[in-house]
Motif scaffolding. Structure first.
Motif, PDB file in Angstrom:
ATOM      1  N   ILE A  34       0.761  -1.203  -0.130  1.00 23.56           N
ATOM      2  CA  ILE A  34       0.058  -0.031   0.076  1.00 23.56           C
ATOM      3  C   ILE A  34       0.892   1.011  -0.025  1.00 23.56           C
ATOM      4  CG2 ILE A  34      -1.640   1.352   1.354  1.00 23.56           C
ATOM      5  CD1 ILE A  34      -2.707  -1.379   2.413  1.00 23.56           C
ATOM      6  N   GLY A  35       1.872   1.296   1.012  1.00 22.71           N
ATOM      7  CA  GLY A  35       2.762   2.397   0.816  1.00 22.71           C
ATOM      8  C   GLY A  35       3.571   2.758  -0.434  1.00 22.71           C
ATOM      9  N   ALA A  36       3.937   1.580  -0.971  1.00 21.20           N
ATOM     10  CA  ALA A  36       4.821   1.632  -2.142  1.00 21.20           C
ATOM     11  C   ALA A  36       3.878   2.145  -3.453  1.00 21.20           C
ATOM     12  CB  ALA A  36       5.505   0.617  -2.591  1.00 21.20           C
ATOM     13  N   SER A  37       2.913   1.602  -3.529  1.00 18.84           N
ATOM     14  CA  SER A  37       2.318   1.821  -4.741  1.00 18.84           C
ATOM     15  C   SER A  37       1.476   2.998  -4.615  1.00 18.84           C
ATOM     16  CB  SER A  37       0.969   0.570  -5.121  1.00 18.84           C
ATOM     17  OG  SER A  37       0.397   0.504  -3.667  1.00 18.84           O
ATOM     18  N   GLY A  38       1.022   3.354  -3.238  1.00 21.32           N
ATOM     19  CA  GLY A  38       0.341   4.616  -2.949  1.00 21.32           C
ATOM     20  C   GLY A  38       1.210   5.832  -3.148  1.00 21.32           C
ATOM     21  N   GLY A  39       2.511   5.791  -2.692  1.00 21.76           N
ATOM     22  CA  GLY A  39       3.502   6.721  -2.841  1.00 21.76           C
ATOM     23  C   GLY A  39       3.666   6.974  -4.446  1.00 21.76           C
ATOM     24  N   ALA A  40       3.738   6.123  -5.257  1.00 25.30           N
ATOM     25  CA  ALA A  40       3.994   6.133  -6.592  1.00 25.30           C
ATOM     26  C   ALA A  40       2.832   6.874  -7.378  1.00 25.30           C
ATOM     27  CB  ALA A  40       4.214   4.830  -7.188  1.00 25.30           C
ATOM     28  N   ILE A  41       1.454   6.522  -6.861  1.00 26.22           N
ATOM     29  CA  ILE A  41       0.206   7.028  -7.485  1.00 26.22           C
ATOM     30  C   ILE A  41       0.333   8.298  -6.927  1.00 26.22           C
ATOM     31  CG2 ILE A  41      -2.024   7.100  -7.398  1.00 26.22           C
ATOM     32  CD1 ILE A  41      -1.786   4.026  -7.169  1.00 26.22           C
ATOM     33  N   LEU A  42       0.765   8.785  -5.717  1.00 27.50           N
ATOM     34  CA  LEU A  42       0.778  10.322  -5.220  1.00 27.50           C
ATOM     35  C   LEU A  42       1.584  10.855  -5.776  1.00 27.50           C
ATOM     36  CD1 LEU A  42       0.348  10.183  -1.274  1.00 27.50           C
ATOM     37  CD2 LEU A  42      -1.323  10.997  -2.780  1.00 27.50           C
ATOM     38  N   GLY A  43       2.902  10.410  -6.248  1.00 31.01           N
ATOM     39  CA  GLY A  43       3.895  11.159  -7.101  1.00 31.01           C
ATOM     40  C   GLY A  43       3.440  11.391  -8.411  1.00 31.01           C
ATOM     41  N   MET A  44       2.504  10.436  -8.977  1.00 32.22           N
ATOM     42  CA  MET A  44       2.004  10.737 -10.395  1.00 32.22           C
ATOM     43  C   MET A  44       1.146  11.980 -10.433  1.00 32.22           C
ATOM     44  SD  MET A  44       1.797   6.941 -12.263  1.00 32.22           S
ATOM     45  CE  MET A  44       1.737   6.025 -10.801  1.00 32.22           C
ATOM     46  N   VAL A  45       0.138  11.871  -9.318  1.00 32.37           N
ATOM     47  CA  VAL A  45      -1.043  12.865  -9.206  1.00 32.37           C
ATOM     48  C   VAL A  45      -0.654  14.253  -8.660  1.00 32.37           C
ATOM     49  CG1 VAL A  45      -3.120  13.268  -8.137  1.00 32.37           C
ATOM     50  CG2 VAL A  45      -2.657  10.967  -9.058  1.00 32.37           C
ATOM     51  N   LEU A  46       0.336  14.316  -7.741  1.00 30.25           N
ATOM     52  CA  LEU A  46       0.581  15.527  -7.267  1.00 30.25           C
ATOM     53  C   LEU A  46       1.828  16.118  -7.552  1.00 30.25           C
ATOM     54  CD1 LEU A  46      -0.312  14.634  -3.334  1.00 30.25           C
ATOM     55  CD2 LEU A  46      -1.735  15.639  -5.240  1.00 30.25           C
TER      56      LEU A  46
END
Length: 104
Positions: A65-77
């Motif tokens: 959750i942390g790794a994929s969520g961090g990657a998604i946040l990086g893309m979005v934000l």
């Protein structure tokens, strides 16, 4: 309830990762406090979930959750690349976490 705690731990992990980026950009004490609070809450919820769930399963899902969520946040934000290969491998990580939930 352990699974809810584990998901909440993963969400706080994502928040902590986002605060690392914010701290690098802003260099202020508020970002540092939020970073410590995010990771602290993440560890507390992870520990709570591990009272019931096996350590290996809980840790794998928490990091997923942390790794994929961090990657998604990086893309979005933060404008990180959103190419199909990245999305595919993020989906693999999330799929593995869901698979662990299904067999636990």
């Amino acid at each position: 309830m352990a699974w809810v705690s584990l998901v909440v731990a993963g969400l706080f992990e994502m928040f902590g990762v986002a605060m690392i980026n914010k701290l690098h950009k802003d260099r202020n004490w508020q970002a540092f406090v939020l970073l410590v609070a995010g990771f602290g809450a993440s560890f507390l919820f992870l520990a709570h979930s591990m009272k019931t769930l096996p350590m290996g399963t809980a840790y794998a899902i928490w990091t997923g959750i942390g790794a994929s969520g961090g990657a998604i946040l990086g893309m979005v934000l933060y404008g990180e690349p959103k190419d199909s290969k990245r999305m595919f491998f993020i989906a693999l990580v999330l799929g593995a976490a869901i698979g662990l939930k299904l067999i636990s």
